[in-house]
Design an enzyme around this catalytic site. Structure first.
Site, PDB file in Angstrom:
ATOM      1  N   SER A   1       0.845  -1.192   0.000  1.00 50.39           N
ATOM      2  CA  SER A   1       0.000   0.000   0.000  1.00 50.39           C
ATOM      3  C   SER A   1       0.882   1.244   0.000  1.00 50.39           C
ATOM      4  O   SER A   1       1.802   1.352   0.805  1.00 50.39           O
ATOM      5  CB  SER A   1      -0.913   0.029   1.225  1.00 50.39           C
ATOM      6  OG  SER A   1      -1.622   1.256   1.260  1.00 50.39           O
TER       7      SER A   1
ATOM      8  N   VAL B   1       7.524   2.315   4.085  1.00 49.46           N
ATOM      9  CA  VAL B   1       8.469   1.679   3.165  1.00 49.46           C
ATOM     10  C   VAL B   1       7.943   1.753   1.731  1.00 49.46           C
ATOM     11  O   VAL B   1       8.705   2.018   0.796  1.00 49.46           O
ATOM     12  CB  VAL B   1       8.763   0.216   3.583  1.00 49.46           C
ATOM     13  CG1 VAL B   1       9.688  -0.465   2.581  1.00 49.46           C
ATOM     14  CG2 VAL B   1       9.374   0.169   4.977  1.00 49.46           C
ATOM     15  N   CYS B   2       6.643   1.558   1.545  1.00 47.59           N
ATOM     16  CA  CYS B   2       6.050   1.632   0.198  1.00 47.59           C
ATOM     17  C   CYS B   2       6.196   3.030  -0.374  1.00 47.59           C
ATOM     18  O   CYS B   2       6.515   3.208  -1.558  1.00 47.59           O
ATOM     19  CB  CYS B   2       4.575   1.237   0.244  1.00 47.59           C
ATOM     20  SG  CYS B   2       4.289  -0.432   0.847  1.00 47.59           S
ATOM     21  N   ASP B   3       5.974   4.033   0.452  1.00 44.76           N
ATOM     22  CA  ASP B   3       6.143   5.430   0.069  1.00 44.76           C
ATOM     23  C   ASP B   3       7.590   5.659  -0.373  1.00 44.76           C
ATOM     24  O   ASP B   3       7.844   6.198  -1.456  1.00 44.76           O
ATOM     25  CB  ASP B   3       5.775   6.309   1.268  1.00 44.76           C
ATOM     26  CG  ASP B   3       5.960   7.784   1.019  1.00 44.76           C
ATOM     27  OD1 ASP B   3       4.944   8.501   0.983  1.00 44.76           O
ATOM     28  OD2 ASP B   3       7.118   8.244   0.875  1.00 44.76           O
TER      29      ASP B   3
END
Length: 172
Positions: A59, A64-66
């Protein structure tokens, strides 16, 4: 019924089950159908004749995804027009668009696997317990052969950005 793989990945140390086969370098990349908008779908053929870096995140609204998506967005400028960076998540397309707008991310193409989990199952990253896609990286050449793959063992860890980018640069 797709294959289930256990003992290969965790979230905060808790084991999870991944659905689909593990892909390897040299494999032909399987096709998939994902959403570009709520009504428009795309597949692998929509990126024909491009080198593809596929960055898979659970997501965009997590740390971490950002960071992963921002890192590949920054790298996109140096890779040129023969490369497309696809970020695939289970986020709805309008949530992806909102995140990109708020984050200033313009070079990465965000795609949603929310409708059918076609990508997650085909690439062996669909998390059975959460219906999210596990963090991973795939690099495909212009003929859709896999030249680099990283399946992370722990979802909360960062992928190896430099190795993935070097795999792309080797194809230029």
């Amino acid at each position: 019924m797709s294959q289930e793989r256990t003992g290969v990945a965790t979230i905060h140390g808790t084991p999870i089950t991944l659905i689909g086969l593990e892909l390897k370098i040299g494999d032909s990349a399987p096709d998939f159908t994902v959403s570009k908008t709520l009504t428009d779908e795309v597949s692998l053929k929509d990126y024909a004749d491009k080198i593809k870096l596929i960055s898979v995140v659970p997501s965009l609204d997590t740390g971490v995804c950002d960071a992963q998506t921002r890192r590949f967005n920054e790298a996109a400028d140096q890779l040129g027009d023969n490369v497309v960076i696809l970020t695939i998540s289970m986020d709805l397309p309008f949530a992806q668009a909102r995140w990109c707008g708020a984050s200033g991310v313009e070079r990465v193409v965000t795609l949603s696997d929310h409708k059918t989990a076609s990508f997650g199952e085909a690439y062996g990253v669909l998390i059975k317990e959460l219906r999210l896609d596990m963090r991973s990286i795939f690099v495909l050449d212009k003929n859709n052969k896999i030249t680099y793959v990283q399946y992370l063992q722990e979802m909360t860890e960062h992928p190896n950005y430099e190795d993935a980018l070097e795999a792309v640069k080797a194809l230029l």
